[in-house]
Enzyme design. Structure first.
Site, mmCIF file in Angstrom:
data_model
loop_
_atom_site.group_PDB
_atom_site.id
_atom_site.type_symbol
_atom_site.label_atom_id
_atom_site.label_comp_id
_atom_site.label_asym_id
_atom_site.label_seq_id
_atom_site.Cartn_x
_atom_site.Cartn_y
_atom_site.Cartn_z
ATOM 1 C CG ASP A 1 -1.635 1.316 1.438
ATOM 2 O OD1 ASP A 1 -2.001 1.626 2.591
ATOM 3 O OD2 ASP A 1 -1.821 2.029 0.437
ATOM 4 C CG ASN B 1 -3.054 5.332 -1.141
ATOM 5 O OD1 ASN B 1 -3.050 4.224 -0.590
ATOM 6 N ND2 ASN B 1 -4.031 5.728 -1.930
ATOM 7 C CG ASP C 1 -5.919 3.104 0.485
ATOM 8 O OD1 ASP C 1 -6.544 3.252 -0.584
ATOM 9 O OD2 ASP C 1 -4.996 2.261 0.622
ATOM 10 C CG ASP D 1 -1.398 1.524 -3.716
ATOM 11 O OD1 ASP D 1 -1.774 2.064 -2.662
ATOM 12 O OD2 ASP D 1 -0.205 1.371 -4.031
ATOM 13 C CG ASP E 1 -7.018 -13.029 -13.039
ATOM 14 O OD1 ASP E 1 -6.491 -13.397 -11.970
ATOM 15 O OD2 ASP E 1 -7.813 -13.742 -13.686
ATOM 16 C CG ASP F 1 -8.878 -18.850 -5.805
ATOM 17 O OD1 ASP F 1 -8.937 -19.130 -7.024
ATOM 18 O OD2 ASP F 1 -9.318 -17.792 -5.311
HETATM 19 O O1 TEU Z 1 -11.692 -19.474 -9.080
HETATM 20 C C1 TEU Z 1 -12.395 -20.525 -9.681
HETATM 21 C C2 TEU Z 1 -12.871 -21.515 -8.695
HETATM 22 O O2 TEU Z 1 -13.359 -22.560 -9.014
HETATM 23 C C3 TEU Z 1 -12.768 -21.231 -7.277
HETATM 24 O O3 TEU Z 1 -13.823 -21.903 -6.640
HETATM 25 C C4 TEU Z 1 -11.454 -21.807 -6.823
HETATM 26 O O4 TEU Z 1 -11.115 -22.925 -7.615
HETATM 27 C C5 TEU Z 1 -11.605 -22.290 -5.435
HETATM 28 O O5 TEU Z 1 -11.919 -21.185 -4.665
HETATM 29 C C6 TEU Z 1 -10.313 -22.965 -5.010
HETATM 30 O O6 TEU Z 1 -10.304 -23.073 -3.636
HETATM 31 C C7 TEU Z 1 -11.588 -18.319 -9.915
HETATM 32 C C8 TEU Z 1 -10.751 -17.292 -9.178
HETATM 33 O O7 TEU Z 1 -9.435 -17.810 -8.972
HETATM 34 C C9 TEU Z 1 -11.440 -17.018 -7.858
HETATM 35 O O8 TEU Z 1 -10.654 -16.138 -7.058
HETATM 36 C C10 TEU Z 1 -12.787 -16.379 -8.169
HETATM 37 O O9 TEU Z 1 -13.481 -16.195 -6.955
HETATM 38 C C11 TEU Z 1 -13.609 -17.276 -9.085
HETATM 39 O O10 TEU Z 1 -12.874 -17.801 -10.195
HETATM 40 C C12 TEU Z 1 -14.749 -16.467 -9.692
HETATM 41 O O11 TEU Z 1 -14.202 -15.513 -10.584
HETATM 42 CA CA CA Z 2 -3.493 2.041 -1.180
#
Ligand code: TEU
Ligand code: CA
Length: 536
Positions: free
Chosen positions: A20, A22, A24, A28, A97, A319
């Site tokens: 970060d 700034n 907040d 960023d 992404d 994830d």
């Molecule tokens: O994740 C796809 C997905 O199937 C998720 O359920 C993920 O495999 C699971 O959380 C694994 O533990 C992608 C992105 O990586 C995730 O951050 C997004 O929330 C999701 O698509 C929807 O865009």
């Molecule tokens: Ca920030």
């Protein structure tokens, strides 16, 4: 096609939690720019940014409301252009992404589509329920059902993820045309490609209810269907004009499907993330974690090495829980973190590091659900509550698997909030930052961070490690060993996953040991990893 992406190591940044600038409390783009020298020193060649587009942050950016604008919390389009230029000046390419299975319900397309007469109506799946019944019996990825009623439309819309993430309908050719212009917008800005979010579920062949109740009821109507392959071939034509790289996130894909999605002659994706190895410590669903058995991880990785010509190599992402907490040894944490790194950089494929993995960050130390921000975790906790699972048991499941384990702020130093922010961090900082942080490892020559640097340099300098063959030697809960053979000779990699010494029969000159040894006598210490070079 130059296949430049086979030589590089990718570093994934979750912008909200990286740095970060700034005060907040939210990471960023200027914060990322301020850390590019560190990333260059590490030796990475590609930077994958989790979404920074305009978004209401229901799913921290995986719910996009404008694909061609930057979320003001992260900065401006000028900041983004600056990041691309500054990264390029350091020999680092940037990939974005690409989240095109769904948009945010705040997207103007969706808002317009709520009017049944709108030309945007068929950008999404709007269907009438009947007498309060949902249009079908499908279930979503986030523990909710996947239809949400909209009173203005007097109809339901499909959302396979959170209810603020409405699925796009690719039966309408206008949708793909919109996506193509978004691709060109970013490719013309100099991005080098895309990580493609849940890219293998774009095409739904019907909205029929499913006769079989499954974890993802209805998924037979959208998992890796021919319609998706056709869309990917269309997208590839544009990407080839720019020699751009695409890595697909392909949930539940088999090795056969991975080949169908990535073989060069298919003209679709360059490579994919398989999840079979990420399911080695769970039963049925990821929330039901089991004990970790190294042989299961090794068998899944080895299978993909043998059956898919080019892999992605990853143990973490935004994830997944932290790999050290999941696959590491409590008694030998640093050695096991280095062992996992050795695995990552000596198998065949493009390695992916997730921010903090290179310094051994671990799962969060939260003590209650109130500290958790992740929409998926909150939905699942609500679902478990509806099944009357006691709070203590719910928390144990959530704490071990929540995606927030990977989203606590990057730990830069021993200063306030681990140097992530001068303000109040949007998500709690792990209290172990006092001894797990970038600065202290920068000063320690035998740190995990410097071991990552060594491995990345070793891989970059070896034709065999970059593109040689893979042959498994032994897979047990104690030992995972394999041979890589190619133009600069053959390497034997031996990983002792156990907390005990291990005698092994392999010959060779020691190239690297995670214990820092300079000799090899056939006995591996607990959690020791060695790279041996065949004696010529
Ligand atoms: O994740 C796809 C997905 O199937 C998720 O359920 C993920 O495999 C699971 O959380 C694994 O533990 C992608 C992105 O990586 C995730 O951050 C997004 O929330 C999701 O698509 C929807 O865009
Ligand atoms: Ca920030």
């Amino acid at each position: 096609m130059s296949e430049w992406w086979k030589k590089e190591v990718v570093y994934q940044i979750y912008p909200r939690s990286f740095c970060d600038s700034n005060g907040d409390g939210i990471g960023d783009l200027p914060g990322i720019i301020s850390k590019l020298d560190e990333l260059q020193k590490l030796g990475i060649g590609i930077l994958w940014l989790s979404p920074v587009y305009a978004s209401p942050n229901e799913d921290n950016g995986y719910d996009i409301s404008d694909y061609c604008a930057i979320n003001p919390e992260y900065g401006t389009m000028t900041d983004m252009e600056h990041l691309i230029a500054e990264a390029s000046a350091r020999g680092i390419r940037v990939i974005m992404d690409l989240v095109i299975n769904h948009t945010s319900t705040a997207h103007p397309w969706f808002q317009a589509s709520r009017d049944p007469q709108s030309p945007y109506r068929d950008y999404y799946y709007w269907r009438k329920g009947s007498k309060g019944k949902l249009p079908n019996n499908w279930t979503g990825f986030f523990g909710e059902n996947c239809w949400e009623y909209d009173d203005r439309s007097d109809a339901y819309y499909l959302h396979l993820f959170a209810k603020h993430q409405a699925d796009l309908d690719y039966h309408n050719p206008k949708v793909l045309e919109e996506i193509k212009s978004i691709l060109r917008f970013w490719l013309d800005k100099g991005v080098a490609g895309f990580r493609c979010d849940v890219i293998n579920i774009l095409w739904k062949d019907s909205l029929q209810s499913s006769p079989k109740k499954m974890i993802l009821t209805g998924s037979e109507h959208y998992l890796t269907l021919e319609g998706t392959h056709a869309i990917l071939r269309e997208i590839r034509k544009i990407l080839d004009e720019y020699d751009a790289f695409t890595v697909g996130e392909t949930v539940f894909a088999s090795t056969k499907q991975a080949c169908d999605l990535t073989l060069p002659e298919r003209g679709e994706l360059n490579t994919v993330f398989g999840f079979e190895h990420m399911e080695c410590d769970q039963k049925i669903v990821k929330w039901l974690k089991t004990d970790f058995h190294p042989a299961r991880l090794a068998k899944a990785l080895s299978k993909w090495q043998l059956e898919v010509p080019w892999n992605t190599l990853n143990l973490e992402n935004h994830d997944q829980p932290r790999s050290l907490s999941r696959f590491g040894s409590a008694r030998y944490p640093i050695q096991s973190a280095k062992l996992l790194a050795t695995l990552l950089f000596t198998l065949r494929g493009t390695p992916f590091i997730y921010q903090g993995q290179e310094i051994g960050m671990t799962n969060f130390d939260f003590t209650s659900m109130e500290q958790v921000q992740d929409v998926e975790s909150k939905n699942v906790d609500r679902l478990l509550q509806s099944f009357h699972i006691p709070k203590k048991q719910r928390w144990r499941m959530i704490a071990r698997t929540s995606r927030d384990n990977a989203r606590t702020p990057m730990q830069w130093n021993t200063g306030k909030n681990a140097g992530f922010t001068a303000g109040n961090p949007w998500l709690g900082v792990n209290s172990n930052y006092r001894f797990v942080n970038y600065a202290s490892q920068q000063e320690n020559p035998s740190s995990l961070l410097h071991y990552y640097e060594k491995l990345i340099a070793l891989r970059r300098g070896s034709e065999t490690l970059l593109s040689g063959t893979y042959c498994p030697l032994k897979i047990t809960d104690e030992e995972f060993s394999y041979r890589r053979a190619g133009r600069d000779g053959s390497y034997t990699i031996v990983l002792n996953f156990s907390d005990k010494p291990l005698r092994v029969p392999y010959e060779g000159n020691l190239v690297l040991s995670n214990y820092g040894y300079n000799r090899y006598d056939g006995i591996l210490q607990p959690c020791e990893a060695v790279i041996l070079r065949e004696r010529s």
